[in-house]
Design a protein around this motif. Structure first.
Motif, mmCIF file in Angstrom:
data_model
loop_
_atom_site.group_PDB
_atom_site.id
_atom_site.type_symbol
_atom_site.label_atom_id
_atom_site.label_comp_id
_atom_site.label_asym_id
_atom_site.label_seq_id
_atom_site.Cartn_x
_atom_site.Cartn_y
_atom_site.Cartn_z
ATOM 1 N N ILE A 75 0.833 -1.199 0.000
ATOM 2 C CA ILE A 75 0.000 0.000 0.000
ATOM 3 C C ILE A 75 0.873 1.256 0.000
ATOM 4 C CG2 ILE A 75 -1.789 1.249 1.286
ATOM 5 C CD1 ILE A 75 -2.600 -1.522 2.449
ATOM 6 N N PHE A 76 0.457 2.252 -0.782
ATOM 7 C CA PHE A 76 1.158 3.530 -0.904
ATOM 8 C C PHE A 76 2.630 3.338 -1.302
ATOM 9 C CE2 PHE A 76 -2.179 4.490 2.354
ATOM 10 C CZ PHE A 76 -2.988 5.247 1.511
ATOM 11 N N ASP A 77 2.812 2.471 -2.284
ATOM 12 C CA ASP A 77 4.166 2.230 -2.782
ATOM 13 C C ASP A 77 4.445 2.986 -4.075
ATOM 14 O OD1 ASP A 77 2.504 0.835 -4.484
ATOM 15 O OD2 ASP A 77 3.741 -0.980 -4.541
ATOM 16 N N GLY A 78 3.534 3.874 -4.446
ATOM 17 C CA GLY A 78 3.704 4.657 -5.667
ATOM 18 C C GLY A 78 2.967 4.107 -6.865
ATOM 19 N N THR A 79 2.465 2.881 -6.772
ATOM 20 C CA THR A 79 1.695 2.290 -7.868
ATOM 21 C C THR A 79 0.212 2.561 -7.657
ATOM 22 O OG1 THR A 79 3.294 0.485 -8.171
ATOM 23 C CG2 THR A 79 1.074 0.151 -9.060
ATOM 24 N N PRO A 80 -0.465 3.238 -8.577
ATOM 25 C CA PRO A 80 -1.908 3.453 -8.429
ATOM 26 C C PRO A 80 -2.631 2.111 -8.399
ATOM 27 C CG PRO A 80 -1.000 4.890 -10.124
ATOM 28 C CD PRO A 80 0.065 3.898 -9.785
ATOM 29 N N LYS A 81 -3.615 2.000 -7.511
ATOM 30 C CA LYS A 81 -4.359 0.744 -7.370
ATOM 31 C C LYS A 81 -5.847 1.041 -7.359
ATOM 32 C CE LYS A 81 -0.686 -1.241 -4.530
ATOM 33 N NZ LYS A 81 0.060 0.056 -4.463
ATOM 34 N N LEU A 82 -6.575 0.282 -8.162
ATOM 35 C CA LEU A 82 -8.031 0.402 -8.201
ATOM 36 C C LEU A 82 -8.619 -0.804 -7.487
ATOM 37 C CD1 LEU A 82 -10.577 1.861 -9.225
ATOM 38 C CD2 LEU A 82 -10.402 0.502 -11.327
ATOM 39 N N TYR A 83 -9.241 -0.562 -6.342
ATOM 40 C CA TYR A 83 -9.867 -1.624 -5.561
ATOM 41 C C TYR A 83 -11.312 -1.772 -6.026
ATOM 42 C CZ TYR A 83 -5.826 -1.080 -2.465
ATOM 43 O OH TYR A 83 -4.549 -1.010 -1.947
ATOM 44 N N ILE A 84 -11.663 -2.982 -6.425
ATOM 45 C CA ILE A 84 -12.983 -3.231 -6.992
ATOM 46 C C ILE A 84 -13.556 -4.530 -6.436
ATOM 47 C CG2 ILE A 84 -12.344 -2.089 -9.165
ATOM 48 C CD1 ILE A 84 -12.376 -5.022 -10.381
ATOM 49 N N SER A 85 -14.768 -4.811 -6.793
ATOM 50 C CA SER A 85 -15.347 -6.153 -6.717
ATOM 51 C C SER A 85 -15.781 -6.493 -8.121
ATOM 52 C CB SER A 85 -16.542 -6.183 -5.762
ATOM 53 O OG SER A 85 -17.326 -7.343 -5.992
ATOM 54 N N TYR A 86 -15.529 -7.711 -8.553
ATOM 55 C CA TYR A 86 -15.898 -8.101 -9.907
ATOM 56 C C TYR A 86 -17.411 -8.041 -10.119
ATOM 57 C CZ TYR A 86 -11.139 -9.855 -10.641
ATOM 58 O OH TYR A 86 -9.766 -9.965 -10.784
ATOM 59 N N SER A 87 -18.182 -8.125 -9.054
ATOM 60 C CA SER A 87 -19.641 -8.172 -9.187
ATOM 61 C C SER A 87 -20.330 -6.833 -8.960
ATOM 62 C CB SER A 87 -20.212 -9.202 -8.200
ATOM 63 O OG SER A 87 -19.916 -8.825 -6.866
ATOM 64 N N CYS A 88 -19.586 -5.822 -8.544
ATOM 65 C CA CYS A 88 -20.196 -4.536 -8.169
ATOM 66 C C CYS A 88 -20.339 -3.608 -9.367
ATOM 67 C CB CYS A 88 -19.342 -3.877 -7.094
ATOM 68 S SG CYS A 88 -19.886 -2.214 -6.653
ATOM 69 N N PRO A 89 -21.554 -3.125 -9.665
ATOM 70 C CA PRO A 89 -21.729 -2.231 -10.816
ATOM 71 C C PRO A 89 -21.038 -0.888 -10.637
ATOM 72 C CG PRO A 89 -23.757 -2.365 -9.537
ATOM 73 C CD PRO A 89 -22.837 -3.410 -8.989
ATOM 74 N N TYR A 90 -20.951 -0.405 -9.408
ATOM 75 C CA TYR A 90 -20.283 0.874 -9.163
ATOM 76 C C TYR A 90 -18.787 0.738 -9.431
ATOM 77 C CZ TYR A 90 -24.714 2.047 -6.969
ATOM 78 O OH TYR A 90 -26.054 2.263 -6.744
ATOM 79 N N ALA A 91 -18.205 -0.357 -8.964
ATOM 80 C CA ALA A 91 -16.794 -0.607 -9.234
ATOM 81 C C ALA A 91 -16.559 -0.833 -10.722
ATOM 82 C CB ALA A 91 -16.322 -1.818 -8.437
ATOM 83 N N GLN A 92 -17.528 -1.430 -11.392
ATOM 84 C CA GLN A 92 -17.389 -1.690 -12.824
ATOM 85 C C GLN A 92 -17.222 -0.388 -13.599
ATOM 86 O OE1 GLN A 92 -20.634 -3.943 -14.468
ATOM 87 N NE2 GLN A 92 -19.615 -4.302 -16.426
ATOM 88 N N ARG A 93 -17.873 0.673 -13.155
ATOM 89 C CA ARG A 93 -17.709 1.974 -13.813
ATOM 90 C C ARG A 93 -16.234 2.387 -13.855
ATOM 91 N NH1 ARG A 93 -22.355 5.398 -10.522
ATOM 92 N NH2 ARG A 93 -24.079 5.171 -12.021
ATOM 93 N N ALA A 94 -15.585 2.321 -12.697
ATOM 94 C CA ALA A 94 -14.180 2.729 -12.624
ATOM 95 C C ALA A 94 -13.295 1.782 -13.422
ATOM 96 C CB ALA A 94 -13.737 2.785 -11.166
ATOM 97 N N TRP A 95 -13.620 0.514 -13.390
ATOM 98 C CA TRP A 95 -12.855 -0.502 -14.127
ATOM 99 C C TRP A 95 -12.941 -0.240 -15.628
ATOM 100 C CZ3 TRP A 95 -14.355 -6.412 -13.662
ATOM 101 C CH2 TRP A 95 -13.386 -7.193 -14.314
ATOM 102 N N ILE A 96 -14.138 0.025 -16.129
ATOM 103 C CA ILE A 96 -14.306 0.321 -17.560
ATOM 104 C C ILE A 96 -13.510 1.559 -17.935
ATOM 105 C CG2 ILE A 96 -15.944 0.966 -19.367
ATOM 106 C CD1 ILE A 96 -18.102 -0.552 -17.728
#
Length: 290
Positions: free
Chosen positions: A75-96
Motif C-alpha cells: 500500500i502507498f508504494d507509488g503504484t496506483p491501485k483500483l480496488y474493486i469487486s468483480y460483481s459490483c456495478p459501481y466498481a465496474q464503472r471505474a474498471w471500464i
C-alpha cells in the motif's frame, strides 16, 4: 487502427498520441447541462462505431479476489491501485474507465471479496470499506462517479468527456440522473410493479435522441455511457429472465446503444455471466408476487 466514430472529451486537454498503442480507446467530447430532459424525437443515426476501442484489447489475467485470509498489497508504494469487486456495478464503472484509458499497466487492479472482506482494507486503505476506491499518490479516493471523472482527468489516455458546452452540460445532467434511474427501477422491483421502471427506461430512450451524430448518449462515447451500462446490463438480464420483459422493446435507440456498447472490448472485459446478475437481483428484490 480502424476508424472510430467516437470523439474524446475531458475537463482539461490531454496529449493524445494515435501511434501510442495505449491510446487506442475512442476519443470522446466533453459534456455538461442544465436543461429539461424532454427532447424532440430525432431520426436514429446510421453511424456506428466502426471498431471497438483498441485500448480494451489489452488482455489481462484477472487476479483472484482478496479476502480475510489474504495479505494486503504493498500500500502507498507509488503504484496506483483500483480496488474493486468483480460483481459490483459501481466498481465496474471505474474498471471500464481504466480500460478505456488504456491504463491496464498503469493502474493495478485489486479485487476484494465483499462477502469476506479483509480487515486491512478498512483499516489501511479505505475507511468507508466500500468499492470502488483508488489509491493514487498518498490519497485514496472513492465514489464511482467521482472516480471516473478523476481517472479521466488525472491519467494519460484519450479524454472521455466532451469539450463543447452543450454536450458537457447534458452529460453532467445525465450523470446526476443515474441515481434517480437506479432508484426508479429498483423501486419497481421491490414493489413488484412496472410503472416507475418503464418511465425510467423511456427517459433513457429519450435522452439517447438528444444528439444524432452517434449512438451514444452524447453522440460520441463518453463517461455517461460508462456510468449507465453496468446497471442497464443487469436490468436487461433480470427483466428478461424474471419479468419476461424486454427493456429494448419499443426503444430502438436503447437497443442500438446496447449493441454498440457490446462491441467495446474495454467494457466487454468487465462483464460477468448474466445468470450471476439474475441470481443476485433475485435475492435482493424478488417478492412473492413476481
Amino acid at each position: 487502427m480502424a476508424a472510430l466514430n467516437i470523439i474524446s472529451y475531458h475537463h482539461s486537454i490531454i496529449p493524445y498520441n494515435i501511434n501510442n498503442p495505449r491510446h487506442f480507446c475512442p476519443k470522446l467530447q466533453s459534456l455538461s447541462f442544465k436543461k429539461p430532459l424532454i427532447f424532440p424525437a430525432k431520426k436514429l443515426t446510421s453511424r456506428v462505431v466502426v471498431s471497438a476501442m483498441a485500448s480494451g484489447s489489452v488482455k489481462e489475467t484477472l487476479p483472484a479476489a482478496l479476502d480475510s485470509s489474504s495479505d494486503p498489497p504493498a500500500i502507498f508504494d507509488g503504484t496506483p491501485k483500483l480496488y474493486i469487486s468483480y460483481s459490483c456495478p459501481y466498481a465496474q464503472r471505474a474498471w471500464i474507465t481504466r480500460n478505456c484509458k488504456g491504463l491496464q499497466e498503469t493502474i493495478k487492479l485489486v479485487p476484494i471479496d465483499l462477502k469476506n472482506r479483509p480487515a486491512w482494507y478498512k483499516e489501511k486503505v479505505y475507511p468507508e470499506n466500500k468499492v470502488p476506491s483508488l489509491e493514487h499518490g498518498n490519497e485514496v479516493k472513492g465514489e464511482s462517479l467521482d472516480l471516473i471523472r478523476y481517472i479521466d482527468s488525472n491519467f494519460e489516455g484519450p479524454s472521455l468527456f466532451p469539450h463543447d458546452l452543450a454536450r458537457r452540460e447534458f452529460g453532467d445532467e445525465l450523470l446526476d440522473y443515474t441515481g434517480s434511474f437506479y432508484k426508479a427501477v429498483t423501486t419497481s422491483l421491490k414493489e413488484s410493479r412496472m410503472d416507475e421502471a418503464v418511465a425510467a427506461f423511456d427517459h433513457v430512450e429519450t435522452a439517447l435522441s438528444k444528439f444524432d451524430d452517434g449512438p451514444f448518449f452524447l453522440g460520441k462515447f463518453s463517461l455517461v455511457d460508462i456510468a449507465y451500462v453496468p446497471f442497464v446490463e443487469r436490468f436487461q438480464a433480470f427483466f428478461s429472465e424474471v419479468k419476461n420483459y424486454d427493456i429494448t422493446r419499443g426503444r430502438p435507440r436503447l437497443a442500438v446503444w446496447i449493441q454498440e456498447m457490446n462491441k467495446i472490448e474495454a467494457y466487454k472485459q468487465t462483464q460477468r455471466d448474466p445468470k450471476e446478475y439474475v441470481e443476485s437481483y433475485r435475492k435482493r428484490f424478488l417478492s412473492s408476487s413476481l
